[in-house]
Scaffold this motif. Structure first.
Motif, PDB file in Angstrom:
ATOM      1  N   ASN A  37       0.828  -1.210   0.000  1.00  0.00           N
ATOM      2  CA  ASN A  37       0.000   0.000   0.000  1.00  0.00           C
ATOM      3  C   ASN A  37       0.861   1.259   0.000  1.00  0.00           C
ATOM      4  O   ASN A  37       0.586   2.217  -0.724  1.00  0.00           O
ATOM      5  CB  ASN A  37      -0.946   0.013   1.201  1.00  0.00           C
ATOM      6  N   ALA A  38       1.909   1.240   0.815  1.00  0.00           N
ATOM      7  CA  ALA A  38       2.801   2.396   0.886  1.00  0.00           C
ATOM      8  C   ALA A  38       3.592   2.581  -0.401  1.00  0.00           C
ATOM      9  O   ALA A  38       3.970   3.698  -0.764  1.00  0.00           O
ATOM     10  CB  ALA A  38       3.755   2.247   2.068  1.00  0.00           C
ATOM     11  N   LEU A  39       3.833   1.464  -1.114  1.00  0.00           N
ATOM     12  CA  LEU A  39       4.650   1.518  -2.322  1.00  0.00           C
ATOM     13  C   LEU A  39       3.830   1.660  -3.599  1.00  0.00           C
ATOM     14  O   LEU A  39       4.387   1.696  -4.692  1.00  0.00           O
ATOM     15  CB  LEU A  39       5.498   0.246  -2.428  1.00  0.00           C
ATOM     16  N   SER A  40       2.526   1.765  -3.465  1.00  0.00           N
ATOM     17  CA  SER A  40       1.657   1.724  -4.650  1.00  0.00           C
ATOM     18  C   SER A  40       1.945   2.842  -5.640  1.00  0.00           C
ATOM     19  O   SER A  40       1.708   2.698  -6.839  1.00  0.00           O
ATOM     20  CB  SER A  40       0.187   1.773  -4.227  1.00  0.00           C
ATOM     21  N   ARG A  41       2.474   3.984  -5.151  1.00  0.00           N
ATOM     22  CA  ARG A  41       2.766   5.105  -6.044  1.00  0.00           C
ATOM     23  C   ARG A  41       4.196   5.074  -6.566  1.00  0.00           C
ATOM     24  O   ARG A  41       4.602   5.964  -7.307  1.00  0.00           O
ATOM     25  CB  ARG A  41       2.528   6.428  -5.310  1.00  0.00           C
ATOM     26  N   VAL A  49       7.554  13.314 -14.313  1.00  0.00           N
ATOM     27  CA  VAL A  49       6.799  12.375 -13.487  1.00  0.00           C
ATOM     28  C   VAL A  49       7.758  11.649 -12.550  1.00  0.00           C
ATOM     29  O   VAL A  49       8.773  11.106 -12.988  1.00  0.00           O
ATOM     30  CB  VAL A  49       6.046  11.342 -14.352  1.00  0.00           C
ATOM     31  N   GLY A  50       7.416  11.642 -11.262  1.00  0.00           N
ATOM     32  CA  GLY A  50       8.233  10.912 -10.298  1.00  0.00           C
ATOM     33  C   GLY A  50       8.196  11.563  -8.934  1.00  0.00           C
ATOM     34  O   GLY A  50       7.660  12.659  -8.749  1.00  0.00           O
ATOM     35  N   PHE A  51       8.775  10.884  -7.958  1.00  0.00           N
ATOM     36  CA  PHE A  51       8.909  11.482  -6.637  1.00  0.00           C
ATOM     37  C   PHE A  51       9.766  12.752  -6.751  1.00  0.00           C
ATOM     38  O   PHE A  51      10.708  12.798  -7.550  1.00  0.00           O
ATOM     39  CB  PHE A  51       9.589  10.519  -5.661  1.00  0.00           C
ATOM     40  N   PRO A  52       9.467  13.783  -5.976  1.00  0.00           N
ATOM     41  CA  PRO A  52      10.301  14.982  -6.005  1.00  0.00           C
ATOM     42  C   PRO A  52      11.617  14.771  -5.259  1.00  0.00           C
ATOM     43  O   PRO A  52      11.798  15.205  -4.125  1.00  0.00           O
ATOM     44  CB  PRO A  52       9.412  16.040  -5.327  1.00  0.00           C
ATOM     45  N   PHE A  53      12.523  14.070  -5.912  1.00  0.00           N
ATOM     46  CA  PHE A  53      13.862  13.810  -5.398  1.00  0.00           C
ATOM     47  C   PHE A  53      14.866  14.654  -6.179  1.00  0.00           C
ATOM     48  O   PHE A  53      14.673  14.894  -7.374  1.00  0.00           O
ATOM     49  CB  PHE A  53      14.270  12.342  -5.610  1.00  0.00           C
ATOM     50  N   VAL A  54      15.958  15.024  -5.537  1.00  0.00           N
ATOM     51  CA  VAL A  54      17.083  15.593  -6.280  1.00  0.00           C
ATOM     52  C   VAL A  54      17.517  14.617  -7.357  1.00  0.00           C
ATOM     53  O   VAL A  54      17.784  14.999  -8.503  1.00  0.00           O
ATOM     54  CB  VAL A  54      18.252  15.920  -5.327  1.00  0.00           C
ATOM     55  N   ARG A  55      17.565  13.336  -6.997  1.00  0.00           N
ATOM     56  CA  ARG A  55      18.002  12.304  -7.954  1.00  0.00           C
ATOM     57  C   ARG A  55      17.159  12.264  -9.212  1.00  0.00           C
ATOM     58  O   ARG A  55      17.647  11.951 -10.303  1.00  0.00           O
ATOM     59  CB  ARG A  55      17.998  10.929  -7.271  1.00  0.00           C
ATOM     60  N   LYS A  56      15.878  12.560  -9.087  1.00  0.00           N
ATOM     61  CA  LYS A  56      14.977  12.521 -10.245  1.00  0.00           C
ATOM     62  C   LYS A  56      15.149  13.721 -11.172  1.00  0.00           C
ATOM     63  O   LYS A  56      14.533  13.765 -12.247  1.00  0.00           O
ATOM     64  CB  LYS A  56      13.525  12.452  -9.776  1.00  0.00           C
ATOM     65  N   GLY A  57      15.946  14.707 -10.756  1.00  0.00           N
ATOM     66  CA  GLY A  57      16.203  15.851 -11.615  1.00  0.00           C
ATOM     67  C   GLY A  57      15.191  16.972 -11.496  1.00  0.00           C
ATOM     68  O   GLY A  57      15.084  17.812 -12.393  1.00  0.00           O
ATOM     69  N   PHE A 106       4.425  15.818 -11.929  1.00  0.00           N
ATOM     70  CA  PHE A 106       3.440  14.947 -11.294  1.00  0.00           C
ATOM     71  C   PHE A 106       4.148  13.997 -10.333  1.00  0.00           C
ATOM     72  O   PHE A 106       4.967  13.174 -10.751  1.00  0.00           O
ATOM     73  CB  PHE A 106       2.673  14.149 -12.352  1.00  0.00           C
ATOM     74  N   GLY A 107       3.812  14.107  -9.065  1.00  0.00           N
ATOM     75  CA  GLY A 107       4.427  13.283  -8.042  1.00  0.00           C
ATOM     76  C   GLY A 107       4.493  14.057  -6.741  1.00  0.00           C
ATOM     77  O   GLY A 107       4.570  15.293  -6.748  1.00  0.00           O
ATOM     78  N   SER A 108       4.435  13.342  -5.636  1.00  0.00           N
ATOM     79  CA  SER A 108       4.447  14.008  -4.334  1.00  0.00           C
ATOM     80  C   SER A 108       5.199  13.151  -3.324  1.00  0.00           C
ATOM     81  O   SER A 108       5.442  11.966  -3.545  1.00  0.00           O
ATOM     82  CB  SER A 108       3.017  14.264  -3.844  1.00  0.00           C
ATOM     83  N   LEU A 109       5.542  13.786  -2.206  1.00  0.00           N
ATOM     84  CA  LEU A 109       6.267  13.117  -1.134  1.00  0.00           C
ATOM     85  C   LEU A 109       5.959  13.858   0.162  1.00  0.00           C
ATOM     86  O   LEU A 109       5.795  15.077   0.162  1.00  0.00           O
ATOM     87  CB  LEU A 109       7.773  13.170  -1.420  1.00  0.00           C
ATOM     88  N   MET A 142       2.889  21.997  -9.592  1.00  0.00           N
ATOM     89  CA  MET A 142       2.998  20.696  -8.946  1.00  0.00           C
ATOM     90  C   MET A 142       1.618  20.226  -8.505  1.00  0.00           C
ATOM     91  O   MET A 142       1.170  20.507  -7.379  1.00  0.00           O
ATOM     92  CB  MET A 142       3.958  20.766  -7.762  1.00  0.00           C
ATOM     93  N   PRO A 143       0.916  19.472  -9.361  1.00  0.00           N
ATOM     94  CA  PRO A 143      -0.434  19.008  -9.020  1.00  0.00           C
ATOM     95  C   PRO A 143      -0.461  17.852  -8.037  1.00  0.00           C
ATOM     96  O   PRO A 143      -1.536  17.431  -7.616  1.00  0.00           O
ATOM     97  CB  PRO A 143      -0.998  18.562 -10.383  1.00  0.00           C
ATOM     98  N   GLY A 144       0.713  17.314  -7.687  1.00  0.00           N
ATOM     99  CA  GLY A 144       0.751  16.134  -6.829  1.00  0.00           C
ATOM    100  C   GLY A 144       0.706  14.860  -7.647  1.00  0.00           C
ATOM    101  O   GLY A 144       1.015  14.849  -8.842  1.00  0.00           O
ATOM    102  N   TYR A 145       0.305  13.782  -6.996  1.00  0.00           N
ATOM    103  CA  TYR A 145       0.251  12.476  -7.645  1.00  0.00           C
ATOM    104  C   TYR A 145      -1.025  12.368  -8.474  1.00  0.00           C
ATOM    105  O   TYR A 145      -2.122  12.584  -7.965  1.00  0.00           O
ATOM    106  CB  TYR A 145       0.305  11.370  -6.598  1.00  0.00           C
ATOM    107  N   VAL A 146      -0.873  12.059  -9.740  1.00  0.00           N
ATOM    108  CA  VAL A 146      -2.003  11.907 -10.654  1.00  0.00           C
ATOM    109  C   VAL A 146      -1.884  10.541 -11.309  1.00  0.00           C
ATOM    110  O   VAL A 146      -0.801  10.134 -11.733  1.00  0.00           O
ATOM    111  CB  VAL A 146      -2.012  13.019 -11.726  1.00  0.00           C
ATOM    112  N   LYS A 147      -2.984   9.807 -11.377  1.00  0.00           N
ATOM    113  CA  LYS A 147      -2.915   8.446 -11.898  1.00  0.00           C
ATOM    114  C   LYS A 147      -4.004   8.195 -12.930  1.00  0.00           C
ATOM    115  O   LYS A 147      -4.807   9.069 -13.259  1.00  0.00           O
ATOM    116  CB  LYS A 147      -3.038   7.439 -10.760  1.00  0.00           C
TER     117      LYS A 147
END
Length: 339
Positions: free
Chosen positions: A11-15, A167-175, A194-197, A219-224
């Motif tokens: 459940n926690a990993l679903s996104r 699209v992705g988690f807002p990480f530095v790694r993701k650019g 698109f993506g949130s944390l 930043m609309p957050g997570y959209v699926k």
């Protein structure tokens, strides 16, 4: 053959990419005629474990005691954990220990790309490793004017309004920092990430970048679901300047949607993504800006879009399922478990 597909904390990993990969595995194996279960209490001939944490490792040990072969999926590497969550430097020794213990227990490691295969092999665990893409369900990304129109309506866009997506988690790694800087150079174009944390685990650098992002970076957050598929279809381009990946399911989604794709020169994107053939590549803000300008100027033609789609088709779930079935069969045969 019956296969357990397991992910701790699904459940926690679903996104996340891991959550998406688990669903892809299930569909791919169904297409290949392999029976699957998500319940560890069910009987199975082989276990395919997607997470590396303590409960997952305990499960792996219990199956190995029963003589049931175990595949551990190589979603993560030491390298792609870096520049992700807040305090990652403090957490890294704990993460590295979990990864080392989990991968060392496997009878076989499956990982998405030759790059991640070679990276994990370099760690010296002595476990066989094979590269099989996480895959993409091409049928889900068939063109749909209705889906594209729904996205435009939801975001108040006109049909001719240009926009770029990430699209992705807002990480530095993701650019995401580079994404915002490119947006700053094109104030007339909307850029959607698109993506949130949760804020508590978002790094200080990302929080600062979000706070100071240009007005056209949204930043609309997570959209699926159908909404994100519509976003791909209508986008001027997908910009994914990730520093490190094992594959990048969102990249496959863009290719399947025939969306012009701009990526980094990260190792995971070689050799299957080729600059000027099925994508544009960059290595810093200036090169991403130049790549996007080429898209705007019409330099990303139909031939490139088609090449990108063919790249996605090579990774269709029907082919992934066949490859997984072959890998499982080989492992069962090696372990003397073929009936």
């Amino acid at each position: 053959m019956k296969v357990l597909l397991y992910s701790e904390g699904q459940n926690a990993l679903s996104r996340s990419g891991i959550g998406r990969a688990l669903l892809h595995q299930a569909k791919a194996l169904s297409l290949a005629g392999v029976e699957t279960t998500f319940d560890p209490k069910d009987g199975c001939d082989l276990a395919h474990v997607n997470t590396i944490w303590a409960h997952s490792r305990a499960l792996v040990r219990s199956y190995k005691k029963k003589g049931i072969p175990v595949v551990v999926h190589g979603h993560s590497t030491y390298e792609d954990f870096r520049e992700s969550f807040a305090f990652w430097r403090l957490i890294e020794p704990w993460f590295d220990s979990n990864l080392r213990k989990a991968y060392s227990l496997a009878d076989l490691i499956v990982t998405p790309t030759p790059y991640s295969r070679d990276l994990i092999a370099s760690y010296g665990f002595g476990v066989p490793i094979t590269a099989i893409s996480n895959g993409i369900d091409l049928a889900e990304y068939a063109p749909s004017e209705e889906r594209k129109a729904s996205f435009l309506r939801a975001f108040g866009l006109k049909a001719d309004d240009p926009y770029v997506i990430g699209v992705g988690f807002p990480f530095v790694r993701k650019g995401i920092v580079e994404f915002f800087e490119v947006a700053r150079r094109f104030p007339e174009i909307r850029f959607y990430w698109f993506g949130s944390l949760q804020k508590a685990i978002t790094s200080h650098e990302v929080k600062r970048a979000i706070a100071h992002r240009p007005a056209n970076a949204i930043m609309p957050g997570y959209v699926k679901g159908e909404l994100i598929k519509g976003a791909y279809e209508g986008a001027l381009a997908m910009l994914f300047p990730s520093h490190e990946e094992t594959e990048g399911i969102v990249v496959l989604e863009a290719l399947a949607s025939r969306t012009p794709l701009i990526v980094s020169e990260a190792g995971a994107f070689s050799p299957w993504l080729v600059d000027g053939v099925n994508c544009f590549k960059g290595h810093d803000v200036d090169s991403y800006v130049a790549a996007l300008q080429r898209v705007i100027d019409g330099g990303y033609g139909e031939a490139m879009l088609q090449k990108g789609y063919e790249t996605a088709r090579e990774r269709d779930l029907s082919k992934v399922g066949a490859a997984l079935r072959e890998a499982y069969s080989g492992l069962l045969l090696k372990k003397g478990k073929v009936r």
